[in-house]
Write a protein that holds these residues in place. Structure first.
Motif, PDB file in Angstrom:
ATOM      1  N   ASN A 195      65.333  26.797 -23.527  1.00  0.00           N
ATOM      2  CA  ASN A 195      64.544  26.553 -24.989  1.00  0.00           C
ATOM      3  C   ASN A 195      63.247  26.183 -25.009  1.00  0.00           C
ATOM      4  N   ALA A 196      62.843  25.174 -23.890  1.00  0.00           N
ATOM      5  CA  ALA A 196      61.473  25.113 -23.835  1.00  0.00           C
ATOM      6  C   ALA A 196      60.895  26.170 -23.340  1.00  0.00           C
ATOM      7  N   ALA A 197      61.394  26.716 -22.303  1.00  0.00           N
ATOM      8  CA  ALA A 197      60.676  28.145 -21.659  1.00  0.00           C
ATOM      9  C   ALA A 197      60.457  29.213 -22.840  1.00  0.00           C
ATOM     10  N   ALA A 198      61.545  29.473 -23.573  1.00  0.00           N
ATOM     11  CA  ALA A 198      61.337  30.467 -24.487  1.00  0.00           C
ATOM     12  C   ALA A 198      60.290  30.086 -25.549  1.00  0.00           C
ATOM     13  N   ALA A 199      60.045  28.592 -25.931  1.00  0.00           N
ATOM     14  CA  ALA A 199      59.173  28.383 -26.897  1.00  0.00           C
ATOM     15  C   ALA A 199      57.678  28.408 -26.358  1.00  0.00           C
ATOM     16  N   SER A 200      57.558  28.338 -24.866  1.00  0.00           N
ATOM     17  CA  SER A 200      56.223  28.731 -24.174  1.00  0.00           C
ATOM     18  C   SER A 200      55.904  30.120 -24.136  1.00  0.00           C
ATOM     19  N   LEU A 201      56.730  30.797 -23.979  1.00  0.00           N
ATOM     20  CA  LEU A 201      56.551  32.319 -23.553  1.00  0.00           C
ATOM     21  C   LEU A 201      56.307  32.620 -25.044  1.00  0.00           C
ATOM     22  N   ARG A 202      56.837  32.275 -26.396  1.00  0.00           N
ATOM     23  CA  ARG A 202      56.330  32.791 -27.616  1.00  0.00           C
ATOM     24  C   ARG A 202      55.090  32.288 -27.964  1.00  0.00           C
ATOM     25  N   GLU A 203      54.220  31.508 -27.335  1.00  0.00           N
ATOM     26  CA  GLU A 203      53.020  30.934 -27.251  1.00  0.00           C
ATOM     27  C   GLU A 203      51.927  31.590 -26.176  1.00  0.00           C
ATOM     28  N   SER A 204      52.579  32.406 -25.347  1.00  0.00           N
ATOM     29  CA  SER A 204      51.860  32.761 -24.483  1.00  0.00           C
ATOM     30  C   SER A 204      51.232  34.159 -24.615  1.00  0.00           C
ATOM     31  N   PRO A 205      50.242  34.826 -23.583  1.00  0.00           N
ATOM     32  CA  PRO A 205      49.590  35.831 -23.903  1.00  0.00           C
ATOM     33  C   PRO A 205      50.808  36.991 -23.641  1.00  0.00           C
ATOM     34  N   ILE A 206      51.860  36.705 -23.134  1.00  0.00           N
ATOM     35  CA  ILE A 206      52.756  37.779 -23.271  1.00  0.00           C
ATOM     36  C   ILE A 206      53.933  37.761 -24.336  1.00  0.00           C
ATOM     37  N   ALA A 207      53.541  37.203 -25.235  1.00  0.00           N
ATOM     38  CA  ALA A 207      54.659  36.864 -26.443  1.00  0.00           C
ATOM     39  C   ALA A 207      55.007  37.853 -26.962  1.00  0.00           C
ATOM     40  N   LYS A 208      54.008  39.155 -27.174  1.00  0.00           N
ATOM     41  CA  LYS A 208      54.555  40.292 -27.852  1.00  0.00           C
ATOM     42  C   LYS A 208      55.871  41.084 -26.985  1.00  0.00           C
ATOM     43  N   GLN A 209      55.643  40.842 -25.561  1.00  0.00           N
ATOM     44  CA  GLN A 209      56.596  41.613 -24.845  1.00  0.00           C
ATOM     45  C   GLN A 209      57.858  40.601 -24.447  1.00  0.00           C
ATOM     46  N   PHE A 210      58.103  39.646 -25.059  1.00  0.00           N
ATOM     47  CA  PHE A 210      58.985  38.660 -24.960  1.00  0.00           C
ATOM     48  C   PHE A 210      60.152  39.132 -25.879  1.00  0.00           C
ATOM     49  N   HIS A 211      61.341  39.556 -25.469  1.00  0.00           N
ATOM     50  CA  HIS A 211      62.315  39.942 -26.246  1.00  0.00           C
ATOM     51  C   HIS A 211      63.115  38.683 -26.736  1.00  0.00           C
ATOM     52  N   GLY A 212      63.311  37.603 -25.923  1.00  0.00           N
ATOM     53  CA  GLY A 212      64.096  36.620 -26.353  1.00  0.00           C
ATOM     54  C   GLY A 212      65.226  36.176 -25.106  1.00  0.00           C
ATOM     55  N   PHE A 213      66.396  35.721 -25.692  1.00  0.00           N
ATOM     56  CA  PHE A 213      67.331  35.671 -24.626  1.00  0.00           C
ATOM     57  C   PHE A 213      68.227  36.841 -24.294  1.00  0.00           C
ATOM     58  N   VAL A 214      68.510  37.096 -22.989  1.00  0.00           N
ATOM     59  CA  VAL A 214      69.769  38.134 -22.778  1.00  0.00           C
ATOM     60  C   VAL A 214      70.718  37.662 -22.101  1.00  0.00           C
ATOM     61  N   GLU A 215      72.010  38.687 -22.105  1.00  0.00           N
ATOM     62  CA  GLU A 215      73.220  38.006 -21.563  1.00  0.00           C
ATOM     63  C   GLU A 215      73.342  39.017 -20.165  1.00  0.00           C
ATOM     64  N   GLY A 216      74.357  38.463 -19.319  1.00  0.00           N
ATOM     65  CA  GLY A 216      74.544  39.314 -18.105  1.00  0.00           C
ATOM     66  C   GLY A 216      74.689  40.816 -18.350  1.00  0.00           C
ATOM     67  N   HIS A 217      75.244  41.232 -19.279  1.00  0.00           N
ATOM     68  CA  HIS A 217      75.575  42.637 -19.509  1.00  0.00           C
ATOM     69  C   HIS A 217      74.264  43.489 -19.926  1.00  0.00           C
ATOM     70  N   ASP A 218      73.256  42.754 -20.398  1.00  0.00           N
ATOM     71  CA  ASP A 218      72.023  43.238 -20.619  1.00  0.00           C
ATOM     72  C   ASP A 218      71.294  43.817 -19.409  1.00  0.00           C
ATOM     73  N   ILE A 219      71.544  43.299 -18.379  1.00  0.00           N
ATOM     74  CA  ILE A 219      70.895  43.639 -16.875  1.00  0.00           C
ATOM     75  C   ILE A 219      70.951  45.104 -16.845  1.00  0.00           C
ATOM     76  N   THR A 220      72.329  45.483 -16.894  1.00  0.00           N
ATOM     77  CA  THR A 220      72.733  47.055 -16.518  1.00  0.00           C
ATOM     78  C   THR A 220      72.583  47.805 -17.669  1.00  0.00           C
ATOM     79  N   ALA A 221      72.583  47.364 -18.748  1.00  0.00           N
ATOM     80  CA  ALA A 221      72.144  48.078 -20.056  1.00  0.00           C
ATOM     81  C   ALA A 221      70.835  48.393 -20.229  1.00  0.00           C
TER      82      ALA A 221
END
Length: 350
Positions: A195-221
Motif C-alpha cells: 500500500n505504501a508503494a502504491a501511494a508512492s507510485l500515485r505521486e510519481s512521474p509514472i502515475a498516469k501509467q500506474f494501474h493499481g493492484f493486479v492478481e496472479g491471473h492478470d499476468i497471463t491476461a
C-alpha cells in the motif's frame, strides 16, 4: 568501434557452451550489423568456432581464460576464480571495454559477481531481475524474479520505474501500464509495504501509467504491461508459469496421439498448432536482465540453444543502444523530485 557497441560474452557458461554460445552470436551478428563482441573463454575450444563463422569475421576479439565457473559451483567459490570467463567478462564492463555482458552460466555466481564488481547505480537501493513472458495481449514484463526475497516500498517503487524503462526499450511501448502484484485488486488489499508503494507510485512521474493492484491471473491476461513484485513472489509466479506451459504442451501431445482420429485432427490443426508453438517458444523469452547495475547484465538460460542465446544477445544490445542506464538515472531524479514535492510541509514549532 565505440564502447556503446561492444558486448562482452561469457563463452564458457551454460550446458552447451561454447558451441551454442558462438552459434548464437553468429545469429545475432546478422541481426545487429554494428555490434562487436568481446569473447572470454578457452582459446583452444572457442577460436575454431569463431573461425568457422563468416558473420563473426572481424567482429570478435577473443581473450583466453584459464578457469570456468561450473553450474553447480557455489557463488563463494566462484568469487575466488579471478580468471574465469564470467569474471573476466564482467570485469571488462567495469574497465569500460564493453557496455554490457551476456552469460548463460551459473545464475548465483553471475548475480554475486555483478553486484560486487559493477555495484548498483546511484539512487538504486537494490538491483532487480526482469524478463518478459507471454500473455493474451502480447508480452509482459515481470520483476523482481528472485534477486530480492524481501522488499520495502521504496524497492518496489524503484522496480516499477526500471520496469517502465525496460518495457519501453524491449517491448517498444510508449507508455507501458504498471501493476503491483497483490492478493486482490481493491485498494487497501495486501500489507503495508504494497500500500505504501502504491501511494508512492500515485505521486510519481509514472502515475498516469500506474494501474493499481493486479492478481496472479492478470499476468497471463495481459491486464498490465509491467508486473512488479518482490523476488520471492515473482520467482514462484515465474516457475508456476513455466510449469503451466509445459503441462499444456504435454496435454496437447497426448490429445493428438490418442488414436487415428486424433492424429487426423492434428493434420487439420497443424498450422494453428505451429503458430501456437512459435508464440509460446521459451527461446523467445530468453534473457533475464539485472536492472539497476552500472552496466547491462543479461542472464541467458543455461540450457538454451543457439537461437535462445541469440535472443538474450538481442535484449542486451537493445538496452545498450537505447542507453538504458542513463534513462533510469533520469527517471530516478524525476521520481525523487515528485515524491519530495508530494510530502506535506512540517508544521512550525510554537
Amino acid at each position: 568501434m565505440s564502447r556503446s557497441q561492444m558486448l562482452a560474452v561469457d563463452a564458457m557458461g551454460g550446458d552447451h557452451a561454447p558451441e551454442a554460445i558462438i552459434a548464437g552470436l553468429d545469429i545475432a551478428a546478422e541481426r545487429h550489423q554494428l555490434a562487436q563482441f568481446l569473447i572470454f573463454g578457452d582459446e583452444a575450444r572457442v577460436a575454431p568456432l569463431i573461425a568457422a563463422s563468416k558473420r563473426l569475421k572481424g567482429r570478435c576479439t577473443l581473450r583466453h581464460t584459464s578457469e570456468t565457473i561450473t553450474g553447480d559451483m557455489k557463488p563463494t567459490v566462484a568469487l575466488r576464480l579471478r580468471d574465469s570467463s564470467m569474471r573476466r567478462a564482467i570485469d571488462s564492463v567495469l574497465a569500460g571495454d564493453a557496455a554490457g555482458v551476456v552469460s548463460a552460466g551459473n545464475t548465483g555466481a553471475l548475480l554475486a559477481l555483478s553486484k560486487i564488481v559493477l555495484k548498483t547505480m546511484n539512487g538504486i537501493d537494490r538491483p532487480a531481475m526482469a524478463a518478459t513472458a507471454p500473455s493474451a495481449k502480447g508480452d509482459v514484463v515481470m520483476l523482481d524474479l528472485g534477486l530480492n526475497v524481501v522488499c520495502d516500498s521504496r524497492n518496489l517503487t524503484e522496480f516499477a520505474l526500471m520496469g517502465d524503462v525496460f518495457a519501453r526499450i524491449v517491448l517498444g511501448l510508449p507508455a507501458p501500464t504498471i501493476g503491483l502484484l497483490n492478493i486482490g485488486s481493491e485498494e487497501g488489499k495486501g500489507d503495508e509495504v504494497l500500500n505504501a508503494a502504491a501511494a508512492s507510485l500515485r505521486e510519481s512521474p509514472i502515475a498516469k501509467q500506474f494501474h493499481g493492484f493486479v492478481e496472479g491471473h492478470d499476468i497471463t491476461a495481459g491486464t498490465v504491461d509491467v508486473v512488479v513484485t518482490d523476488g520471492f513472489t515473482g520467482n514462484v509466479a515465474l516457475k508456476t508459469g513455466e510449469g503451466a506451459l509445459k503441462l499444456v504442451a504435454q496435454l496437447l501431445r497426448s490429445v493428438f496421439t490418442a488414436g487415428p482420429l486424433a492424429k487426423m485432427g492434428y493434420i487439420f490443426a497443424r498450422g494453428a498448432l505451429k503458430r501456437l508453438k512459435e508464440t509460446l517458444d521459451p527461446r523467445r523469452y530468453n534473457g533475464a536482465v539485472l536492472l539497476g547495475l552500472n552496466g547491462v547484465v543479461v542472464k541467458s538460460h543455461g540450457g538454451t540453444d543457439a537461437l535462445g542465446f541469440a535472443h538474450a544477445v538481442d535484449v542486451a544490445l537493445d538496452m545498450i543502444s537505447n542507453d538504458f542506464n542513463s534513462r533510469i538515472a533520469e527517471g530516478l531524479t524525476a521520481m525523487d523530485r515528485a515524491l519530495l514535492s508530494a510530502k506535506p510541509m512540517a508544521a512550525p514549532n510554537v
